[in-house]
Design an enzyme around this catalytic site. Sequence first.
Site, PDB file in Angstrom:
ATOM      1  N   TRP A 162       0.770  -1.326   0.004  1.00  0.00           N
ATOM      2  CA  TRP A 162       0.139  -0.156  -0.023  1.00  0.00           C
ATOM      3  C   TRP A 162       0.903   1.151  -0.131  1.00  0.00           C
ATOM      4  O   TRP A 162       0.602   2.121   0.874  1.00  0.00           O
ATOM      5  CB  TRP A 162      -0.914  -0.127   1.264  1.00  0.00           C
ATOM      6  CG  TRP A 162      -2.011  -0.734   1.222  1.00  0.00           C
ATOM      7  CD1 TRP A 162      -3.269  -1.001   0.268  1.00  0.00           C
ATOM      8  CD2 TRP A 162      -2.073  -2.232   1.834  1.00  0.00           C
ATOM      9  NE1 TRP A 162      -3.876  -1.964   0.727  1.00  0.00           N
ATOM     10  CE2 TRP A 162      -3.261  -2.818   1.737  1.00  0.00           C
ATOM     11  CE3 TRP A 162      -1.323  -2.753   3.066  1.00  0.00           C
ATOM     12  CZ2 TRP A 162      -3.899  -4.098   2.330  1.00  0.00           C
ATOM     13  CZ3 TRP A 162      -1.874  -3.908   3.448  1.00  0.00           C
ATOM     14  CH2 TRP A 162      -3.040  -4.362   3.220  1.00  0.00           C
ATOM     15  N   HIS A 177      -6.869   2.601   0.664  1.00  0.00           N
ATOM     16  CA  HIS A 177      -7.879   2.001   0.546  1.00  0.00           C
ATOM     17  C   HIS A 177      -9.163   2.493   1.505  1.00  0.00           C
ATOM     18  O   HIS A 177      -8.765   3.526   2.208  1.00  0.00           O
ATOM     19  CB  HIS A 177      -7.668   0.164   1.190  1.00  0.00           C
ATOM     20  CG  HIS A 177      -6.894   0.367   2.463  1.00  0.00           C
ATOM     21  ND1 HIS A 177      -6.472  -0.759   3.095  1.00  0.00           N
ATOM     22  CD2 HIS A 177      -6.602   1.385   3.350  1.00  0.00           C
ATOM     23  CE1 HIS A 177      -6.163  -0.677   4.303  1.00  0.00           C
ATOM     24  NE2 HIS A 177      -5.917   0.711   4.537  1.00  0.00           N
ATOM     25  N   ARG A 204      -2.904   4.904  -5.007  1.00  0.00           N
ATOM     26  CA  ARG A 204      -1.769   3.997  -4.628  1.00  0.00           C
ATOM     27  C   ARG A 204      -0.792   4.214  -5.585  1.00  0.00           C
ATOM     28  O   ARG A 204      -0.779   4.683  -6.812  1.00  0.00           O
ATOM     29  CB  ARG A 204      -2.108   2.443  -4.880  1.00  0.00           C
ATOM     30  CG  ARG A 204      -2.639   1.771  -3.632  1.00  0.00           C
ATOM     31  CD  ARG A 204      -2.747   0.411  -3.566  1.00  0.00           C
ATOM     32  NE  ARG A 204      -4.151   0.320  -2.624  1.00  0.00           N
ATOM     33  CZ  ARG A 204      -4.771  -1.006  -2.590  1.00  0.00           C
ATOM     34  NH1 ARG A 204      -3.865  -2.078  -3.212  1.00  0.00           N
ATOM     35  NH2 ARG A 204      -5.635  -1.111  -1.963  1.00  0.00           N
ATOM     36  N   GLN A 218     -13.175   2.181  -4.404  1.00  0.00           N
ATOM     37  CA  GLN A 218     -13.279   0.901  -3.598  1.00  0.00           C
ATOM     38  C   GLN A 218     -14.789   1.153  -2.811  1.00  0.00           C
ATOM     39  O   GLN A 218     -15.189   2.313  -2.842  1.00  0.00           O
ATOM     40  CB  GLN A 218     -12.273   0.690  -2.358  1.00  0.00           C
ATOM     41  CG  GLN A 218     -10.943   0.004  -2.861  1.00  0.00           C
ATOM     42  CD  GLN A 218     -10.083  -0.564  -1.675  1.00  0.00           C
ATOM     43  OE1 GLN A 218     -10.535  -0.200  -0.710  1.00  0.00           O
ATOM     44  NE2 GLN A 218      -9.171  -1.184  -2.073  1.00  0.00           N
ATOM     45  N   VAL A 261      -7.663  -8.355   9.365  1.00  0.00           N
ATOM     46  CA  VAL A 261      -8.503  -9.343   9.474  1.00  0.00           C
ATOM     47  C   VAL A 261      -8.046 -10.577   9.786  1.00  0.00           C
ATOM     48  O   VAL A 261      -6.999 -10.817   9.625  1.00  0.00           O
ATOM     49  CB  VAL A 261      -9.631  -9.597   8.019  1.00  0.00           C
ATOM     50  CG1 VAL A 261     -10.576  -8.312   7.720  1.00  0.00           C
ATOM     51  CG2 VAL A 261      -8.644  -9.807   6.916  1.00  0.00           C
ATOM     52  N   ALA A 315     -15.560  -7.572   7.237  1.00  0.00           N
ATOM     53  CA  ALA A 315     -15.422  -6.449   6.505  1.00  0.00           C
ATOM     54  C   ALA A 315     -15.021  -7.129   4.960  1.00  0.00           C
ATOM     55  O   ALA A 315     -14.531  -7.919   4.841  1.00  0.00           O
ATOM     56  CB  ALA A 315     -14.071  -5.576   7.184  1.00  0.00           C
TER      57      ALA A 315
END
Length: 347
Positions: A162, A177, A204, A218, A261, A315
Site C-alpha cells: 500500500w 484503501h 496507490r 473501493q 482481518v 469487512a
Amino acid sequence: MSEKSGLILELKTLQKKAESELKGIQDAVSLQSWRAAYLSRSSDIMAFFKRLSEAPKKERPMIGQFANQVKAALETQFEKKENIIKQVGLEMNLRNKRLDVTLPGRAPAHGRLHIQTLVLRQIYRIFAEMGFQVYRSPEVETDENNFELLNIPAHHPARDLWDTFYTTKPGVIMRTHTSPGQVRAMREFAPEPIRVALPGMCYRYEQIDASHEIQFNQVELLAVGKNITFGDLKGTLEEFAKRMYGEGVRTRMRPSYFPFVEPGAEMDVECFVCGGKGCSVCGEKGWLEILGCGMVHPVVLRNGGYDPEIYSGFAAGLGPERISMLRYHIDDIRNFWGNDVRFLEQF
Ligand code: PHE
C-alpha cells in the site's frame, strides 16, 4: 491680418467643414473615415499644433488652446454621432431580423453519468437491500487511520502493498484503501451494531497497466455486532455477486492475508474473457479477483471501541472498477479515468 487671427480663422473654417460633413454621415464606415480625416495624428487639426511656430511667441499659447478646444469639440460630436449610428443599427437589426420563436430549438448536448457512478449506485442499491447504509469518509487520511489503527504498524512489511502519495504534512496521506473508514464508522457508532458501505476514491503508488491504476474506487463493507460469523460474510458476498452478475455466476473464495482481518480471504469471479479456461486478462488463472475480505481483527475492533470478547464483525473491500470490467467486458482499467469520450459515451 495677424498670424494669430490667420491661424484661428483657418481653424474655424476647418471646424465648420468637419461639422457639416459629420452631419451628413449615416453609417459607421463613413464615420471612421471622417475620424481619420479630422481627428487622427495626420489630420489637419493636428497639423496646426506643428504650425504654431508660424505665430508670434506671445500668441502661441492662445492659439494652442483654441486648437485644443476645437479638437475636443469635434471628439465630443464624434462620440455622439457614433452612439446614434450604433443605436440606429441596433433598431434596424431588431426590426429587420425578427426572431422567429416558432423555429425548433437546438437540442442541447446531453451529458451522462460516468460508468463508475452508475456501477457504484448499483452496488449501493444491492447492499442497501441487505441493510447497509452508505457512509462517507475522507480521501485524505492520517497514517494512523490508514495503517496504524488497522494493525499495520510502521515497520510492517504489508505496508509495501500500500505505498501511496504523501502530502507535505507529515502523517497525512492519500488513503490507499477505504478500510480507514472502518475505524471512523466504529468510533462514531460504538457500541451500536453497524452495517455500512463505505465508497470512494483510493490512491496507490503503482506501476500502471491494464489492471492497475494509481487511483480507483473501493467500496468497503463493514458489519459489526454480536454473533456475526464468516458464514454471514460469505452469504452476503455471494448474494452480491448473484445480484450483480446474475444467478449463474461462478465465484470462489481463497484464503488470503490482510493485517486487519482474521481469517482473511479474497473472492474471485470467473473470467469473462476465457470463461475460466485461462487467458491473458486473468493471467491464465481463469478467475478475476474482485474483493478482499475477512473477519474484523480483534485489535481493529478494540481500536474502534468494541470489546472483541462480545462483538465480532466482517469487512470487505470491493473494487468497483474490476466489478465493471467483468460486468461490461472492459479489458483495460485505464479506460475509467482516461477521460476518452468514445469510451465514456457507451454507458
Ligand atoms: N483494504 C483491502 C485492500 O485494499 C481490502 C480489504 C478490505 C480486505 C476489508 C479485507 C477486509 O486491499
